[in-house]
Design an enzyme around this catalytic site. Structure first.
Site, PDB file in Angstrom:
ATOM      1  N   GLN A  89      -7.677   0.151   3.673  1.00 52.60           N
ATOM      2  CA  GLN A  89      -8.462  -0.392   4.800  1.00 52.60           C
ATOM      3  C   GLN A  89      -9.853  -0.858   4.401  1.00 52.60           C
ATOM      4  O   GLN A  89     -10.518  -1.522   5.202  1.00 52.60           O
ATOM      5  CB  GLN A  89      -8.561   0.645   5.935  1.00 52.60           C
ATOM      6  CG  GLN A  89      -7.267   0.861   6.680  1.00 52.60           C
ATOM      7  CD  GLN A  89      -6.796  -0.374   7.460  1.00 52.60           C
ATOM      8  OE1 GLN A  89      -7.552  -1.310   7.728  1.00 52.60           O
ATOM      9  NE2 GLN A  89      -5.525  -0.384   7.820  1.00 52.60           N
TER      10      GLN A  89
ATOM     11  N   THR B 182      11.063  -7.389 -11.501  1.00 52.97           N
ATOM     12  CA  THR B 182      10.513  -8.746 -11.617  1.00 52.97           C
ATOM     13  C   THR B 182       9.418  -8.937 -10.572  1.00 52.97           C
ATOM     14  O   THR B 182       9.599  -8.610  -9.403  1.00 52.97           O
ATOM     15  CB  THR B 182      11.638  -9.791 -11.410  1.00 52.97           C
ATOM     16  OG1 THR B 182      12.625  -9.543 -12.406  1.00 52.97           O
ATOM     17  CG2 THR B 182      11.119 -11.213 -11.530  1.00 52.97           C
TER      18      THR B 182
ATOM     19  N   CYS C 104       1.449   1.767  12.447  1.00 53.26           N
ATOM     20  CA  CYS C 104       2.640   2.369  11.860  1.00 53.26           C
ATOM     21  C   CYS C 104       3.169   3.461  12.768  1.00 53.26           C
ATOM     22  O   CYS C 104       4.326   3.796  12.727  1.00 53.26           O
ATOM     23  CB  CYS C 104       2.310   2.926  10.478  1.00 53.26           C
ATOM     24  SG  CYS C 104       1.364   1.768   9.511  1.00 53.26           S
TER      25      CYS C 104
ATOM     26  N   ASN D 239      -7.614   4.249   8.984  1.00 54.34           N
ATOM     27  CA  ASN D 239      -7.072   3.055   9.614  1.00 54.34           C
ATOM     28  C   ASN D 239      -7.176   3.070  11.131  1.00 54.34           C
ATOM     29  O   ASN D 239      -7.204   2.030  11.767  1.00 54.34           O
ATOM     30  CB  ASN D 239      -5.603   2.866   9.196  1.00 54.34           C
ATOM     31  CG  ASN D 239      -4.821   4.154   9.188  1.00 54.34           C
ATOM     32  OD1 ASN D 239      -5.197   5.118   8.509  1.00 54.34           O
ATOM     33  ND2 ASN D 239      -3.738   4.199   9.933  1.00 54.34           N
TER      34      ASN D 239
ATOM     35  N   GLY E 292       0.817  -1.207   0.000  1.00 55.92           N
ATOM     36  CA  GLY E 292       0.000   0.000   0.000  1.00 55.92           C
ATOM     37  C   GLY E 292       0.855   1.264   0.000  1.00 55.92           C
ATOM     38  O   GLY E 292       0.507   2.258  -0.646  1.00 55.92           O
ATOM     39  N   THR E 293       1.963   1.232   0.722  1.00 53.70           N
ATOM     40  CA  THR E 293       2.819   2.422   0.809  1.00 53.70           C
ATOM     41  C   THR E 293       3.362   2.789  -0.574  1.00 53.70           C
ATOM     42  O   THR E 293       3.335   3.960  -0.969  1.00 53.70           O
ATOM     43  CB  THR E 293       3.978   2.164   1.799  1.00 53.70           C
ATOM     44  OG1 THR E 293       3.411   1.930   3.086  1.00 53.70           O
ATOM     45  CG2 THR E 293       4.946   3.324   1.857  1.00 53.70           C
TER      46      THR E 293
ATOM     47  N   SER F 190      -3.824  -3.318  -0.587  1.00 48.24           N
ATOM     48  CA  SER F 190      -2.685  -4.037  -0.018  1.00 48.24           C
ATOM     49  C   SER F 190      -3.119  -5.435   0.420  1.00 48.24           C
ATOM     50  O   SER F 190      -4.208  -5.603   0.976  1.00 48.24           O
ATOM     51  CB  SER F 190      -2.153  -3.249   1.176  1.00 48.24           C
ATOM     52  OG  SER F 190      -1.115  -3.947   1.819  1.00 48.24           O
TER      53      SER F 190
HETATM   54  N1  PLP Z   1      -2.832   3.203   3.731  1.00 51.26           N
HETATM   55  C1  PLP Z   1      -3.554   2.851   4.804  1.00 51.26           C
HETATM   56  C2  PLP Z   1      -4.885   3.489   5.050  1.00 51.26           C
HETATM   57  C3  PLP Z   1      -3.066   1.875   5.695  1.00 51.26           C
HETATM   58  O1  PLP Z   1      -3.770   1.544   6.763  1.00 51.26           O
HETATM   59  C4  PLP Z   1      -1.793   1.308   5.440  1.00 51.26           C
HETATM   60  C5  PLP Z   1      -1.204   0.332   6.387  1.00 51.26           C
HETATM   61  O2  PLP Z   1      -1.404   0.419   7.579  1.00 51.26           O
HETATM   62  C6  PLP Z   1      -1.095   1.701   4.286  1.00 51.26           C
HETATM   63  C7  PLP Z   1      -1.648   2.652   3.457  1.00 51.26           C
HETATM   64  C8  PLP Z   1       0.241   1.118   3.946  1.00 51.26           C
HETATM   65  O3  PLP Z   1       0.085  -0.192   3.442  1.00 51.26           O
HETATM   66  P1  PLP Z   1       1.320  -1.242   3.466  1.00 51.26           P
HETATM   67  O4  PLP Z   1       1.454  -1.683   4.887  1.00 51.26           O
HETATM   68  O5  PLP Z   1       0.863  -2.343   2.553  1.00 51.26           O
HETATM   69  O6  PLP Z   1       2.506  -0.536   2.958  1.00 51.26           O
END
Ligand code: PLP
Length: 387
Positions: A181, A239, A327, A153, A75-76, A201
């Site tokens: 989320q 890859t 996080c 989140n 997701g990041t 994600s």
């Molecule tokens: N965006 C939201 C709303 C999230 O809750 C998170 C993870 O907590 C992310 C992005 C980041 O996702 P990833 O952990 O797959 O990098």
């Protein structure tokens, strides 16, 4: 290692345990000769088939075309790519987002701000819901990007993304939705959200960690973040992480099949948790209560204690929860999300997030309702805060 067998795991917004069927799907791609999907021999073709089947599963879940799905490392990366890649296309206009986004969005915007771009952070109300009037006042034809999360989140607050997307579309502004989320918990259909890009994600939906995807609508122009080979339609070089992508596809299939049922089950468990804790303890505040929320998420402030102490106390009792967002855990600062909702810093620093998932049941929730009041009462007696 399966610690979740012995603990009550209520931290599913941080990450989720992988389902056995997901692991089963992945194993053939981890064992033995595992080809590169770009190779033209039969082992390569097998790997390509795994990747494309997973892409088709995700496309079916999002009701979009397979070519619109681009795999990323999570997701990041999807958020970074959307913010940097979309905002680069339409000149140097302002970037508009909300005050409660995940740090993957906020810090990407901050990076662009440090490079000289204007960034507007639209506020939220006491329920954690985006202020659409302020949003509209900040959008015009020169705006280069709007990015709004589907659900938060930390609190689970659902955002009016359809309306935000309509405002963006009317002005020709690219619109990104962070659906990390909500994907797997609610229907996420980019066309209904009026979204040009959507981040998802795998590890939030009982899939593997380190894999995600960015939906980019056909006709949307985005700059590449990763440069190299012609992978992922020439937009994301590298890859492919074949086994994890296969697991992502399987996890998406499994959660789509039980979307409505799971959501109702979580609502029942969450309501039981919130009612039980509110009855057992004084001075409990359910953050965002009364607003539209994800059914699995409960952010609760226990006045007079520090959230980290509650998390540690519950951990010792075999219950895993988190303070603020996972996080951000480990950081002493109160959550930017709760502060944006107008919570007093002290109340924000007393907030604990319970997030329910696939494996939780009523017996576990009843145990949590028994243990949390013991831990909080003990901590309140010791607290340096004034009660
Ligand atoms: N965006 C939201 C709303 C999230 O809750 C998170 C993870 O907590 C992310 C992005 C980041 O996702 P990833 O952990 O797959 O990098």
């Amino acid at each position: 290692m399966s610690t979740t067998d012995t603990i009550i795991y209520l931290d599913h917004n941080a990450t989720t345990p992988m389902k056995p069927l997901v692991l089963d799907a992945m194993l053939p791609y981890l064992e033995g000769a595992s080809g590169n999907p770009s190779s033209i021999h039969s082992i390569g073709i097998q790997a390509r088939r795994g990747v494309e089947e997973a892409r088709a599963s995700l496309a079916s879940a999002l009701s979009c075309a397979p070519e619109e799905i681009h795999f990323t490392s999570g997701g990041t990366e999807a958020d970074n790519w959307a913010i940097k890649g979309l905002s680069a296309v339409k000149g140097a206009g302002r970037i508009v987002t909300s005050a409660i986004e995940h740090h993957a969005v906020l810090h990407s915007c901050q990076y662009l701000k440090d490079m000289g771009r204007e960034v507007i952070y639209v506020p939220v109300d006491a329920h954690g819901t985006l202020d659409l009037e302020v949003l509209e006042a900040n959008l015009d034809e020169t705006t280069s990007l709007l990015s709004i999360m589907h659900a938060n989140n930390e609190t689970g607050s659902l955002q009016p993304v359809e309306e935000a997307g309509r405002m963006a579309r009317e002005r020709g502004i690219p619109f990104h939705v962070d659906a990390v989320q909500t994907f797997g918990k609610l229907p996420v259909h980019p066309s209904q959200l009026n979204a040009d890009a959507v981040s998802i994600s795998a590890h939030k939906i009982n899939g593997p960690k380190g894999v995600g995807a960015l939906y980019v609508g056909a006709g949307t122009t985005i700059e590449a973040l990763m440069h190299g080979g012609e992978h992922e339609g020439g937009l994301r070089a590298g890859t492919e992480n074949v086994a994890s992508i296969v697991g992502f596809g399987r996890a998406a299939q499994l959660c789509q099949a039980e979307l409505d049922r799971a959501s109702e089950r979580w609502r029942h468990l969450r309501d039981r948790l919130e009612a039980g804790l509110s009855a057992a303890l004084d001075d409990v505040v359910i953050n965002g209560h009364g607003g539209r929320r994800l059914t699995n998420t409960s952010s609760i402030a226990f006045t007079g204690v520090e959230s980290e102490a509650v998390v540690m106390g519950l951990d010792l009792a075999g219950i895993a929860v988190s303070s603020g967002s996972a996080c951000a855990s480990g950081l002493a600062d109160p959550s930017h999300v709760l502060l944006a909702m107008g919570l007093e810093p002290r109340l924000a620093a007393s907030s604990v997030r319970f997030s329910i998932g696939w494996s939780n049941d009523q017996e576990e929730i009843d145990r949590v309702v028994e243990v949390v009041p013991e831990v909080v009462t003990r901590l309140r007696a010791l607290s340096v805060f004034e009660n």
